[in-house]
Scaffold this motif. Sequence first.
Motif, PDB file in Angstrom:
ATOM      1  N   GLU A   1       0.826  -1.206   0.000  1.00 39.89           N
ATOM      2  CA  GLU A   1       0.000   0.000   0.000  1.00 39.89           C
ATOM      3  C   GLU A   1       0.856   1.251   0.000  1.00 39.89           C
ATOM      4  N   ALA A   2       1.976   1.234   0.710  1.00 35.38           N
ATOM      5  CA  ALA A   2       2.871   2.386   0.746  1.00 35.38           C
ATOM      6  C   ALA A   2       3.435   2.670  -0.635  1.00 35.38           C
ATOM      7  N   VAL A   3       3.798   1.620  -1.366  1.00 33.43           N
ATOM      8  CA  VAL A   3       4.319   1.788  -2.722  1.00 33.43           C
ATOM      9  C   VAL A   3       3.232   2.370  -3.633  1.00 33.43           C
ATOM     10  N   GLU A   4       1.997   1.879  -3.501  1.00 30.28           N
ATOM     11  CA  GLU A   4       0.906   2.396  -4.319  1.00 30.28           C
ATOM     12  C   GLU A   4       0.642   3.860  -4.016  1.00 30.28           C
ATOM     13  N   VAL A   5       0.662   4.241  -2.752  1.00 29.59           N
ATOM     14  CA  VAL A   5       0.453   5.643  -2.361  1.00 29.59           C
ATOM     15  C   VAL A   5       1.583   6.495  -2.919  1.00 29.59           C
ATOM     16  N   LYS A   6       2.816   6.016  -2.824  1.00 31.47           N
ATOM     17  CA  LYS A   6       3.972   6.748  -3.341  1.00 31.47           C
ATOM     18  C   LYS A   6       3.829   6.969  -4.841  1.00 31.47           C
ATOM     19  N   GLU A   7       3.386   5.954  -5.568  1.00 30.21           N
ATOM     20  CA  GLU A   7       3.204   6.101  -7.012  1.00 30.21           C
ATOM     21  C   GLU A   7       2.131   7.133  -7.316  1.00 30.21           C
ATOM     22  N   LEU A   8       1.036   7.132  -6.564  1.00 32.40           N
ATOM     23  CA  LEU A   8      -0.020   8.112  -6.774  1.00 32.40           C
ATOM     24  C   LEU A   8       0.455   9.515  -6.444  1.00 32.40           C
ATOM     25  N   SER A   9       1.280   9.665  -5.404  1.00 29.94           N
ATOM     26  CA  SER A   9       1.719  10.986  -4.990  1.00 29.94           C
ATOM     27  C   SER A   9       2.689  11.611  -5.985  1.00 29.94           C
ATOM     28  N   CYS A  10       3.227  10.802  -6.897  1.00 25.87           N
ATOM     29  CA  CYS A  10       4.146  11.337  -7.897  1.00 25.87           C
ATOM     30  C   CYS A  10       3.393  11.915  -9.097  1.00 25.87           C
ATOM     31  N   MET A  11       2.087  11.841  -9.068  1.00 29.63           N
ATOM     32  CA  MET A  11       1.287  12.406 -10.146  1.00 29.63           C
ATOM     33  C   MET A  11       1.017  13.871  -9.851  1.00 29.63           C
ATOM     34  N   ARG A  12       0.975  14.661 -10.860  1.00 33.75           N
ATOM     35  CA  ARG A  12       0.784  16.103 -10.720  1.00 33.75           C
ATOM     36  C   ARG A  12      -0.644  16.421 -10.278  1.00 33.75           C
ATOM     37  N   ASN A  13      -0.771  17.328  -9.344  1.00 34.24           N
ATOM     38  CA  ASN A  13      -2.054  17.820  -8.861  1.00 34.24           C
ATOM     39  C   ASN A  13      -2.522  18.929  -9.811  1.00 34.24           C
ATOM     40  N   GLU A  14      -3.744  18.840 -10.307  1.00 28.54           N
ATOM     41  CA  GLU A  14      -4.225  19.811 -11.303  1.00 28.54           C
ATOM     42  C   GLU A  14      -4.320  21.240 -10.761  1.00 28.54           C
ATOM     43  N   GLU A  15      -4.656  21.375  -9.473  1.00 24.76           N
ATOM     44  CA  GLU A  15      -4.689  22.715  -8.877  1.00 24.76           C
ATOM     45  C   GLU A  15      -3.292  23.335  -8.879  1.00 24.76           C
ATOM     46  N   MET A  16      -2.297  22.510  -8.540  1.00 28.65           N
ATOM     47  CA  MET A  16      -0.913  23.000  -8.545  1.00 28.65           C
ATOM     48  C   MET A  16      -0.449  23.282  -9.969  1.00 28.65           C
ATOM     49  N   PHE A  17      -0.944  22.498 -10.910  1.00 29.82           N
ATOM     50  CA  PHE A  17      -0.590  22.725 -12.313  1.00 29.82           C
ATOM     51  C   PHE A  17      -1.098  24.092 -12.771  1.00 29.82           C
ATOM     52  N   GLU A  18      -2.289  24.474 -12.321  1.00 31.66           N
ATOM     53  CA  GLU A  18      -2.817  25.807 -12.640  1.00 31.66           C
ATOM     54  C   GLU A  18      -1.914  26.891 -12.070  1.00 31.66           C
ATOM     55  N   ILE A  19      -1.461  26.706 -10.842  1.00 32.05           N
ATOM     56  CA  ILE A  19      -0.536  27.666 -10.229  1.00 32.05           C
ATOM     57  C   ILE A  19       0.747  27.727 -11.041  1.00 32.05           C
ATOM     58  N   ALA A  20       1.271  26.563 -11.424  1.00 31.80           N
ATOM     59  CA  ALA A  20       2.511  26.514 -12.215  1.00 31.80           C
ATOM     60  C   ALA A  20       2.340  27.229 -13.546  1.00 31.80           C
ATOM     61  N   ASN A  21       1.175  27.112 -14.134  1.00 32.27           N
ATOM     62  CA  ASN A  21       0.930  27.760 -15.430  1.00 32.27           C
ATOM     63  C   ASN A  21       0.847  29.279 -15.346  1.00 32.27           C
ATOM     64  N   THR A  22       0.715  29.827 -14.133  1.00 32.76           N
ATOM     65  CA  THR A  22       0.717  31.295 -14.022  1.00 32.76           C
ATOM     66  C   THR A  22       2.123  31.857 -14.150  1.00 32.76           C
ATOM     67  N   CYS A  23       3.133  31.003 -13.945  1.00 36.28           N
ATOM     68  CA  CYS A  23       4.523  31.455 -14.075  1.00 36.28           C
ATOM     69  C   CYS A  23       4.819  31.782 -15.536  1.00 36.28           C
ATOM     70  N   ILE A  24       5.414  32.943 -15.758  1.00 34.77           N
ATOM     71  CA  ILE A  24       5.711  33.356 -17.133  1.00 34.77           C
ATOM     72  C   ILE A  24       7.151  33.045 -17.540  1.00 34.77           C
ATOM     73  N   GLY A  25       7.912  32.417 -16.641  1.00 39.76           N
ATOM     74  CA  GLY A  25       9.267  31.979 -16.978  1.00 39.76           C
ATOM     75  C   GLY A  25      10.215  33.111 -17.298  1.00 39.76           C
ATOM     76  N   CYS A  26      10.322  34.073 -16.421  1.00 41.42           N
ATOM     77  CA  CYS A  26      11.201  35.238 -16.629  1.00 41.42           C
ATOM     78  C   CYS A  26      12.644  34.796 -16.898  1.00 41.42           C
ATOM     79  N   LYS A  27      13.318  35.495 -17.777  1.00 44.19           N
ATOM     80  CA  LYS A  27      14.726  35.190 -18.059  1.00 44.19           C
ATOM     81  C   LYS A  27      15.594  35.499 -16.840  1.00 44.19           C
ATOM     82  N   SER A  28      15.334  36.637 -16.216  1.00 42.55           N
ATOM     83  CA  SER A  28      16.025  37.004 -14.985  1.00 42.55           C
ATOM     84  C   SER A  28      15.003  36.899 -13.859  1.00 42.55           C
ATOM     85  N   ALA A  29      14.901  35.719 -13.295  1.00 46.28           N
ATOM     86  CA  ALA A  29      13.836  35.415 -12.342  1.00 46.28           C
ATOM     87  C   ALA A  29      14.063  36.110 -10.998  1.00 46.28           C
TER      88      ALA A  29
END
Length: 122
Positions: free
Chosen positions: A18-46
């Motif tokens: 069960e721990a291995v299965e949970v670990k595998e699931l936790s490595c999947m991207r969370n869609e809410e966090m993906f939305e936050i990540a998509n707000t980043c505009i990737g500045c050259k000089s961050a």
Amino acid sequence: MNRNNSYIIGLLLLFMKEAVEVKELSCMRNEEMFEIANTCIGCKSAKCQLGCPINTPIPRVIELYKADKIQEAGKLLFDNNPLSLICSLVCVHEEQCMGNCVLNKKGTPVAFYKIEKEISEA
């Protein structure tokens, strides 16, 4: 081997599976966090990275996260700072990464600490 030992070993094997299965699931991207990540505009000089006291490579971590390279993003975080989970919880983000994000001028800085926490927990 007596019955008690067999029972304990069986429970341990079940827990490990069960721990291995949970670990595998936790490595999947969370869609809410993906939305936050998509707000980043990737500045050259961050400025977010410059505002971080330990110089976390924020744009690169976000780029890896958006590409579903969670393990690689985690390695980058931990190579830079083995205490990244703690920092995601206790740093003063409003004065550091978020405070220096160029999107902060519009009042919508990237909440990198949420992504950092998710990656660090994976």
